[in-house]
Design an enzyme around this catalytic site. Structure first.
Site, short mmCIF file in Angstrom:
data_model
loop_
_atom_site.label_atom_id
_atom_site.label_comp_id
_atom_site.label_asym_id
_atom_site.label_seq_id
_atom_site.Cartn_x
_atom_site.Cartn_y
_atom_site.Cartn_z
CB THR A 47 -0.92 0.00 1.24
OG1 THR A 47 -1.43 1.33 1.45
CG2 THR A 47 -0.18 -0.40 2.51
CD GLU A 95 -2.29 5.03 4.75
OE1 GLU A 95 -1.96 5.11 5.95
OE2 GLU A 95 -2.78 5.99 4.14
CE1 TYR A 97 -4.19 -1.67 5.98
CE2 TYR A 97 -2.94 0.24 5.28
CZ TYR A 97 -3.66 -0.89 4.98
OH TYR A 97 -3.82 -1.24 3.67
CE LYS A 102 -2.21 -4.36 4.03
NZ LYS A 102 -2.54 -5.34 2.99
P1 NAP Z 1 -11.56 -4.69 2.15
O1 NAP Z 1 -12.72 -4.34 1.29
O2 NAP Z 1 -11.50 -4.16 3.53
O3 NAP Z 1 -11.46 -6.30 2.19
C1 NAP Z 1 -10.63 -6.94 3.12
C2 NAP Z 1 -10.81 -8.44 3.00
O4 NAP Z 1 -9.94 -9.10 3.94
C3 NAP Z 1 -12.25 -8.93 3.32
O5 NAP Z 1 -12.58 -9.96 2.43
C4 NAP Z 1 -12.08 -9.49 4.73
O6 NAP Z 1 -13.01 -10.51 5.04
C5 NAP Z 1 -10.69 -10.09 4.63
N1 NAP Z 1 -10.09 -10.36 5.94
C6 NAP Z 1 -9.89 -9.48 6.96
N2 NAP Z 1 -9.32 -10.11 8.01
C7 NAP Z 1 -9.17 -11.41 7.65
C8 NAP Z 1 -8.66 -12.55 8.29
N3 NAP Z 1 -8.20 -12.51 9.56
N4 NAP Z 1 -8.65 -13.74 7.63
C9 NAP Z 1 -9.15 -13.82 6.37
N5 NAP Z 1 -9.66 -12.76 5.70
C10 NAP Z 1 -9.67 -11.57 6.33
O7 NAP Z 1 -10.18 -4.26 1.43
P2 NAP Z 1 -9.90 -3.88 -0.11
O8 NAP Z 1 -10.14 -2.42 -0.29
O9 NAP Z 1 -10.55 -4.87 -0.97
O10 NAP Z 1 -8.32 -4.06 -0.16
C11 NAP Z 1 -7.73 -5.32 -0.50
C12 NAP Z 1 -6.30 -5.34 0.03
O11 NAP Z 1 -5.55 -4.28 -0.57
C13 NAP Z 1 -6.16 -5.14 1.53
O12 NAP Z 1 -5.06 -5.93 1.94
C14 NAP Z 1 -5.81 -3.67 1.68
O13 NAP Z 1 -5.09 -3.45 2.86
C15 NAP Z 1 -4.97 -3.46 0.44
N6 NAP Z 1 -4.98 -2.12 -0.13
C16 NAP Z 1 -6.16 -1.51 -0.42
C17 NAP Z 1 -6.15 -0.27 -1.02
C18 NAP Z 1 -7.43 0.44 -1.37
O14 NAP Z 1 -7.39 1.66 -1.61
N7 NAP Z 1 -8.56 -0.26 -1.46
C19 NAP Z 1 -4.92 0.35 -1.35
C20 NAP Z 1 -3.74 -0.33 -1.05
C21 NAP Z 1 -3.78 -1.56 -0.47
P3 NAP Z 1 -14.39 -10.23 5.85
O15 NAP Z 1 -15.42 -9.89 4.79
O16 NAP Z 1 -14.63 -11.53 6.52
O17 NAP Z 1 -14.13 -9.10 6.79
O1 G4F Z 2 -10.69 6.70 3.00
P1 G4F Z 2 -9.71 6.57 4.08
O2 G4F Z 2 -10.17 5.95 5.35
O3 G4F Z 2 -8.47 5.80 3.44
P2 G4F Z 2 -6.91 5.70 3.82
O4 G4F Z 2 -6.68 5.97 5.25
O5 G4F Z 2 -6.17 6.53 2.84
O6 G4F Z 2 -6.62 4.15 3.57
C1 G4F Z 2 -7.08 3.49 2.40
O7 G4F Z 2 -6.11 3.60 1.38
C2 G4F Z 2 -4.84 2.98 1.69
C3 G4F Z 2 -3.91 3.20 0.49
O8 G4F Z 2 -3.26 4.43 0.63
C4 G4F Z 2 -5.06 1.50 1.94
F1 G4F Z 2 -3.87 0.90 2.21
C5 G4F Z 2 -6.03 1.31 3.09
O9 G4F Z 2 -6.29 -0.08 3.27
C6 G4F Z 2 -7.34 2.03 2.77
O10 G4F Z 2 -7.95 1.38 1.68
O11 G4F Z 2 -9.11 8.02 4.46
C7 G4F Z 2 -8.57 8.89 3.47
C8 G4F Z 2 -8.29 10.25 4.09
C9 G4F Z 2 -7.51 10.21 5.41
O12 G4F Z 2 -6.52 11.21 5.41
C10 G4F Z 2 -8.55 10.55 6.47
O13 G4F Z 2 -8.04 11.22 7.62
O14 G4F Z 2 -9.54 10.86 4.40
C11 G4F Z 2 -9.44 11.47 5.66
N1 G4F Z 2 -10.80 11.61 6.23
C12 G4F Z 2 -11.40 12.80 6.52
N2 G4F Z 2 -12.60 12.58 7.06
C13 G4F Z 2 -11.62 10.62 6.57
C14 G4F Z 2 -12.76 11.23 7.10
N3 G4F Z 2 -11.49 9.28 6.46
C15 G4F Z 2 -12.55 8.51 6.87
N4 G4F Z 2 -12.46 7.17 6.72
N5 G4F Z 2 -13.69 9.07 7.41
C16 G4F Z 2 -13.85 10.42 7.54
O15 G4F Z 2 -14.86 10.88 8.05
#
Ligand code: NAP
Ligand code: G4F
Length: 339
Positions: A123, A125, A147, A151
């Site tokens: 990520t 992050e 987090y 990671k």
């Molecule tokens: P998400 O919607 O939160 O999905 C997370 C998945 O992980 C869900 O299927 C969840 O299952 C499963 N999980 C959580 N804890 C587990 C455990 N102990 N054992 C088995 N499965 C478990 O996340 P996403 O947005 O699809 O992201 C996919 C991956 O990319 C994650 O690793 C995230 O950290 C990473 N990532 C995401 C972003 C982004 O912007 N979306 C960016 C960079 C990296 P349940 O349904 O059972 O909770």
């Molecule tokens: O949408 P967020 O919660 O995503 P964040 O923290 O960037 O993390 C996501 O992206 C990562 C990749 O860079 C992944 F690794 C991670 O698993 C996840 O998918 O927050 C985005 C920004 C933050 O700066 C937060 O402080 O939005 C700001 N924010 C402002 N108000 C808020 C809010 N975030 C959330 N969730 N809720 C608010 O009310």
């Protein structure tokens, strides 16, 4: 027929990746956690097309069994406690899943299917308190949350198994990617859902935290293609996947309300700032200190040029298209049309 094993199948990316691999003719095995209230909403349409295997990233034997049963050519590790804000509340659990869980899965592969190719969901992050802008594969890491510290371990253990055991293991350093399937706790979906509800008169305002944080947002459907491409290369490597543009949360709010023809005017400062609907004069955005983090990542902007050069990957959906797609989907979900 190629076989893929996906963890995190019930999450946002899991559904998009499974759709892509099915289109490409893969047989798919996927790990799911057994819950008392099972939720397969995002993959309802795929349930009769994939093999589900019960297990958990915190349970070593379930992962060994899953690899033995699925005998995958490719493993995509998407499972994580992925909500940054909760990682301060549950730092140990977050590390169990996001850090040690990766080692457990790599060990299972090493034992049962060492020639399987491995994708780790790393990520942006990791860049946290950014050391240079834009961020690329060579930029130093400075994680800012439990987090991202977990990671970071997941990133390095992936590199380590590649270097120690010659495994085909890759890190996708993905910047934020969103979609209509994004969890409602993340800021983009929280905003688009609120816009739809405010437009329909079901609620008055949305409460947010840090409006000045900037993110490099792309579309999840584009980003899963990059995951697949990484595992089709001759050599394993790590790649930044990003749009190459950055926008603040404030801009996202403005664009999302614009989709339903609401223009915002900002008044006040800091936690007293409010967003007002210019036409009606009503307050539609408030700041709530509850949504600020102990340490935030203020600016993310990725440089995806290596992915473009070596994978031939480029994002297709623009920021404006993404915001519009998400708002329109939330309007549709509740049965209302955009104005
Ligand atoms: P998400 O919607 O939160 O999905 C997370 C998945 O992980 C869900 O299927 C969840 O299952 C499963 N999980 C959580 N804890 C587990 C455990 N102990 N054992 C088995 N499965 C478990 O996340 P996403 O947005 O699809 O992201 C996919 C991956 O990319 C994650 O690793 C995230 O950290 C990473 N990532 C995401 C972003 C982004 O912007 N979306 C960016 C960079 C990296 P349940 O349904 O059972 O909770
Ligand atoms: O949408 P967020 O919660 O995503 P964040 O923290 O960037 O993390 C996501 O992206 C990562 C990749 O860079 C992944 F690794 C991670 O698993 C996840 O998918 O927050 C985005 C920004 C933050 O700066 C937060 O402080 O939005 C700001 N924010 C402002 N108000 C808020 C809010 N975030 C959330 N969730 N809720 C608010 O009310």
């Amino acid at each position: 027929m190629k076989r893929a094993f996906i963890t995190g199948i019930t999450g946002q990316d899991g559904g998009y990746l499974a759709e892509l691999l099915l289109e490409k003719g893969y047989e798919i095995y996927a790990l799911y956690r057994r819950n008392s209230n099972q939720r397969f909403d995002r993959i309802k349409h795929l349930l009769d097309k994939i093999h589900l295997i019960a297990g958990d990233m915190t349970d070593q034997s379930s992962l060994i069994d899953a690899i033995e049963v699925s005998k995958p050519d490719e493993v995509y590790n998407l499972a994580a406690q992925s909500f940054v804000a909760v990682s301060w509340k549950e730092p140990v659990f977050t590390a169990e899943v996001n850090a040690l869980g990766v080692t457990r899965l790599l060990e299972a592969i090493k034992m049962k299917k060492p020639d399987a190719k491995f994708y780790q969901a790393s990520t942006s992050e990791l860049f946290g308190l950014v050391q240079e802008t834009p961020q690329k594969e060579t930029t130093s890491f400075h994680p800012r949350s439990p987090y991202s510290v977990a990671k970071l371990y997941g990133y390095w253990i992936t590199v380590n198994y590649r270097e120690s055991y010659n495994m085909f293991a890759c890190n996708g350093i993905l910047f934020n990617h969103e979609s209509p399937k994004r969890g409602i706790e993340f800021v983009t979906r929280k905003i688009t859902k609120a816009v739809a509800e405010i437009y329909r008169g079901e609620r008055e305002f949305v409460s947010l935290g840090n409006l000045d944080a900037k993110r490099d947002w792309g579309y999840a459907g584009d980003y899963v293609k990059a995951m697949y491409l990484m595992l089709q290369q001759e050599k394993p490597d790590d790649f930044v996947i990003a749009s190459g543009e950055t926008h603040s949360v404030r801009e996202f709010v403005e664009k999302a309300f614009k989709v339903v023809d609401i223009e915002i005017e900002w008044k006040g400062q800091g936690i007293n700032e409010i967003g007002i609907d210019k036409k009606s004069g009503k307050t539609i955005v408030k700041i709530n200190p509850q949504f600020f983090r102990p340490a935030d990542v203020e600016l993310l902007l990725g440089d995806p040029s290596k992915a473009k050069r070596e994978l031939g990957w480029e994002p297709e959906v623009s920021f404006d298209q993404l915001v519009e797609m998400m708002v329109k989907n939330d309007l549709k979900n509740e049965g209302a049309e955009s104005g």
